[in-house]
Design an enzyme around this catalytic site. Structure first.
Site, PDB file in Angstrom:
ATOM      1  N   SER A 142       0.850  -1.184   0.000  1.00 32.48           N
ATOM      2  CA  SER A 142       0.000   0.000   0.000  1.00 32.48           C
ATOM      3  C   SER A 142       0.888   1.237   0.000  1.00 32.48           C
ATOM      4  O   SER A 142       1.934   1.257   0.653  1.00 32.48           O
ATOM      5  CB  SER A 142      -0.881   0.020   1.251  1.00 32.48           C
ATOM      6  OG  SER A 142      -1.464   1.304   1.399  1.00 32.48           O
ATOM      7  N   TYR A 155      -1.829  -1.831  10.003  1.00 33.39           N
ATOM      8  CA  TYR A 155      -1.971  -2.151   8.572  1.00 33.39           C
ATOM      9  C   TYR A 155      -0.660  -1.884   7.829  1.00 33.39           C
ATOM     10  O   TYR A 155      -0.168  -2.731   7.078  1.00 33.39           O
ATOM     11  CB  TYR A 155      -3.104  -1.289   7.997  1.00 33.39           C
ATOM     12  CG  TYR A 155      -3.337  -1.427   6.520  1.00 33.39           C
ATOM     13  CD1 TYR A 155      -3.841  -2.603   5.974  1.00 33.39           C
ATOM     14  CD2 TYR A 155      -3.085  -0.354   5.658  1.00 33.39           C
ATOM     15  CE1 TYR A 155      -4.079  -2.713   4.612  1.00 33.39           C
ATOM     16  CE2 TYR A 155      -3.331  -0.454   4.290  1.00 33.39           C
ATOM     17  CZ  TYR A 155      -3.823  -1.643   3.777  1.00 33.39           C
ATOM     18  OH  TYR A 155      -4.064  -1.746   2.429  1.00 33.39           O
TER      19      TYR A 155
HETATM   20  P1  NAP Z   1     -11.910  -5.291  -0.303  1.00 29.94           P
HETATM   21  O1  NAP Z   1     -12.747  -4.513  -1.240  1.00 29.94           O
HETATM   22  O2  NAP Z   1     -12.184  -5.234   1.162  1.00 29.94           O
HETATM   23  O3  NAP Z   1     -11.904  -6.822  -0.788  1.00 29.94           O
HETATM   24  C1  NAP Z   1     -11.162  -7.728  -0.049  1.00 29.94           C
HETATM   25  C2  NAP Z   1     -11.150  -9.076  -0.731  1.00 29.94           C
HETATM   26  O4  NAP Z   1     -10.305  -9.950   0.055  1.00 29.94           O
HETATM   27  C3  NAP Z   1     -12.517  -9.728  -0.794  1.00 29.94           C
HETATM   28  O5  NAP Z   1     -12.610 -10.460  -1.990  1.00 29.94           O
HETATM   29  C4  NAP Z   1     -12.503 -10.680   0.414  1.00 29.94           C
HETATM   30  O6  NAP Z   1     -13.325 -11.832   0.233  1.00 29.94           O
HETATM   31  C5  NAP Z   1     -11.056 -11.091   0.422  1.00 29.94           C
HETATM   32  N1  NAP Z   1     -10.586 -11.576   1.724  1.00 29.94           N
HETATM   33  C6  NAP Z   1     -10.618 -10.957   2.922  1.00 29.94           C
HETATM   34  N2  NAP Z   1     -10.110 -11.763   3.874  1.00 29.94           N
HETATM   35  C7  NAP Z   1      -9.747 -12.910   3.255  1.00 29.94           C
HETATM   36  C8  NAP Z   1      -9.187 -14.130   3.689  1.00 29.94           C
HETATM   37  N3  NAP Z   1      -8.875 -14.343   4.979  1.00 29.94           N
HETATM   38  N4  NAP Z   1      -8.952 -15.107   2.774  1.00 29.94           N
HETATM   39  C9  NAP Z   1      -9.280 -14.917   1.464  1.00 29.94           C
HETATM   40  N5  NAP Z   1      -9.813 -13.781   0.998  1.00 29.94           N
HETATM   41  C10 NAP Z   1     -10.060 -12.801   1.884  1.00 29.94           C
HETATM   42  O7  NAP Z   1     -10.356  -4.857  -0.457  1.00 29.94           O
HETATM   43  P2  NAP Z   1      -9.601  -4.057  -1.645  1.00 29.94           P
HETATM   44  O8  NAP Z   1      -9.693  -2.623  -1.362  1.00 29.94           O
HETATM   45  O9  NAP Z   1     -10.032  -4.591  -2.957  1.00 29.94           O
HETATM   46  O10 NAP Z   1      -8.083  -4.480  -1.324  1.00 29.94           O
HETATM   47  C11 NAP Z   1      -7.389  -5.450  -2.078  1.00 29.94           C
HETATM   48  C12 NAP Z   1      -5.910  -5.349  -1.723  1.00 29.94           C
HETATM   49  O11 NAP Z   1      -5.414  -4.041  -2.052  1.00 29.94           O
HETATM   50  C13 NAP Z   1      -5.630  -5.539  -0.217  1.00 29.94           C
HETATM   51  O12 NAP Z   1      -4.434  -6.275  -0.055  1.00 29.94           O
HETATM   52  C14 NAP Z   1      -5.435  -4.121   0.281  1.00 29.94           C
HETATM   53  O13 NAP Z   1      -4.625  -4.056   1.427  1.00 29.94           O
HETATM   54  C15 NAP Z   1      -4.762  -3.494  -0.923  1.00 29.94           C
HETATM   55  N6  NAP Z   1      -4.910  -2.020  -0.967  1.00 29.94           N
HETATM   56  C16 NAP Z   1      -6.139  -1.453  -1.059  1.00 29.94           C
HETATM   57  C17 NAP Z   1      -6.233  -0.063  -1.084  1.00 29.94           C
HETATM   58  C18 NAP Z   1      -7.558   0.647  -1.163  1.00 29.94           C
HETATM   59  O14 NAP Z   1      -7.593   1.875  -0.981  1.00 29.94           O
HETATM   60  N7  NAP Z   1      -8.663  -0.028  -1.430  1.00 29.94           N
HETATM   61  C19 NAP Z   1      -5.078   0.734  -1.028  1.00 29.94           C
HETATM   62  C20 NAP Z   1      -3.836   0.092  -0.944  1.00 29.94           C
HETATM   63  C21 NAP Z   1      -3.757  -1.277  -0.916  1.00 29.94           C
HETATM   64  P3  NAP Z   1     -14.886 -11.879   0.721  1.00 29.94           P
HETATM   65  O15 NAP Z   1     -15.648 -10.998  -0.242  1.00 29.94           O
HETATM   66  O16 NAP Z   1     -15.261 -13.302   0.591  1.00 29.94           O
HETATM   67  O17 NAP Z   1     -14.909 -11.350   2.103  1.00 29.94           O
END
Ligand code: NAP
Length: 247
Positions: A142, A155
């Site tokens: 991130s 985080y």
């Molecule tokens: P999100 O919308 O909350 O989606 C999270 C995904 O991860 C969902 O598909 C969820 O599955 C799955 N998940 C959660 N816990 C899990 C587990 N224990 N085992 C398997 N799958 C699991 O998150 P996102 O924003 O798309 O983030 C994706 C990645 O990008 C993450 O690593 C996050 O740290 C990184 N990131 C995000 C941002 C941002 O601003 N959004 C910024 C920087 C980095 P379910 O639907 O089944 O719960």
């Protein structure tokens, strides 16, 4: 992606929602067969599989909690059983706990590290076992690592670990002709980002971006397509800060 990746196989963790969903759909649009991993939301994962198949692609939804090694093993085995090979692993699944230092519990700490770090680490171990030569591992950090935002210490700690693991594994995996990189998005319009924020806080984040808007999952999916492509074969051990100029 420059050259279409027809007949290749990708495993995307956390692909039922948010960034992972966009990655899975973008890979499928480029001819890649995709395994859609999810933890809880089977309905969302099934919908994505249905959409990909309707568009002529191949996809499979597999439930697995990435924080459990036995689940990860079953996930990789299901991929090989279904498609017979593995070319791209995207360790996207993640959670974000934002609380002041004094409110973080042992349970918060263990869960955050179990999903974000342990899950990524052991998925890299399995990827090393199953990936074809020329394979790709793409981990998720991130761009918050470049900031000092109160409540983000836990985080950010997990994402710092992911970046180091990514760097340190590059030479080990290079001997198998596998590249490993991380993507560090800035704020992206997903459940993870917006869950704990008011409208006013979201506006503040928008003002921190070069383009005055949040990232969309598709912005990040395009960066993944590049790192997954043959054109990126000379890039390994790096962190791509795909963050829309987040400062
Ligand atoms: P999100 O919308 O909350 O989606 C999270 C995904 O991860 C969902 O598909 C969820 O599955 C799955 N998940 C959660 N816990 C899990 C587990 N224990 N085992 C398997 N799958 C699991 O998150 P996102 O924003 O798309 O983030 C994706 C990645 O990008 C993450 O690593 C996050 O740290 C990184 N990131 C995000 C941002 C941002 O601003 N959004 C910024 C920087 C980095 P379910 O639907 O089944 O719960």
């Amino acid at each position: 992606m420059g050259t279409p990746q027809v007949n290749k196989v990708a495993l995307v963790t956390g692909a039922s929602r948010g960034i992972g969903r966009a990655i899975a759909e973008a890979l499928a649009a480029n001819g890649v067969n995709v395994v859609i991993n999810y933890a809880h939301n089977k309905g969302f994962a099934d919908e994505i599989v249905h959409r990909i198949r309707q568009n002529g692609g191949q996809a499979l939804a597999v439930q697995a909690d990435v924080s459990h090694i036995a689940d990860l093993q079953a996930l990789f085995q299901a991929t090989i059983e279904q498609f017979g090979r593995l070319d791209i692993v995207v360790n996207n699944a993640g959670i974000m706990t934002t609380k002041p230092l004094e409110q973080i519990t042992e349970q918060d700490f263990d869960r955050e590290f179990a999903i974000n770090v342990k899950g990524t680490y052991f998925a890299c171990q399995l990827a090393a076992r199953y990936l074809q030569a020329g394979g790709r591992i793409i981990n998720f950090s991130s761009s918050v690592l470049g900031q000092m935002i109160p409540t983000y210490s836990l985080y950010a700690g997990t994402k710092g670990a992911v970046e180091q693991i990514t760097r340190q594994l590059a030479k080990e995996l290079g001997s198998k002709n596998i590249t490993i990189n991380a993507i560090a998005p800035g704020p992206v319009n997903t459940d993870l980002f917006s869950a704990d924020k008011s409208e006013a806080q979201i506006e503040t984040f928008k003002r921190m971006m070069a383009f005055g808007r949040l990232g969309e999952p598709e912005d990040i999916a395009r960066a993944v397509l590049f790192l997954a492509s043959e054109e990126a074969e000379w890039i390994t051990g790096q962190v791509l800060r795909a963050n829309g100029g987040f400062i």
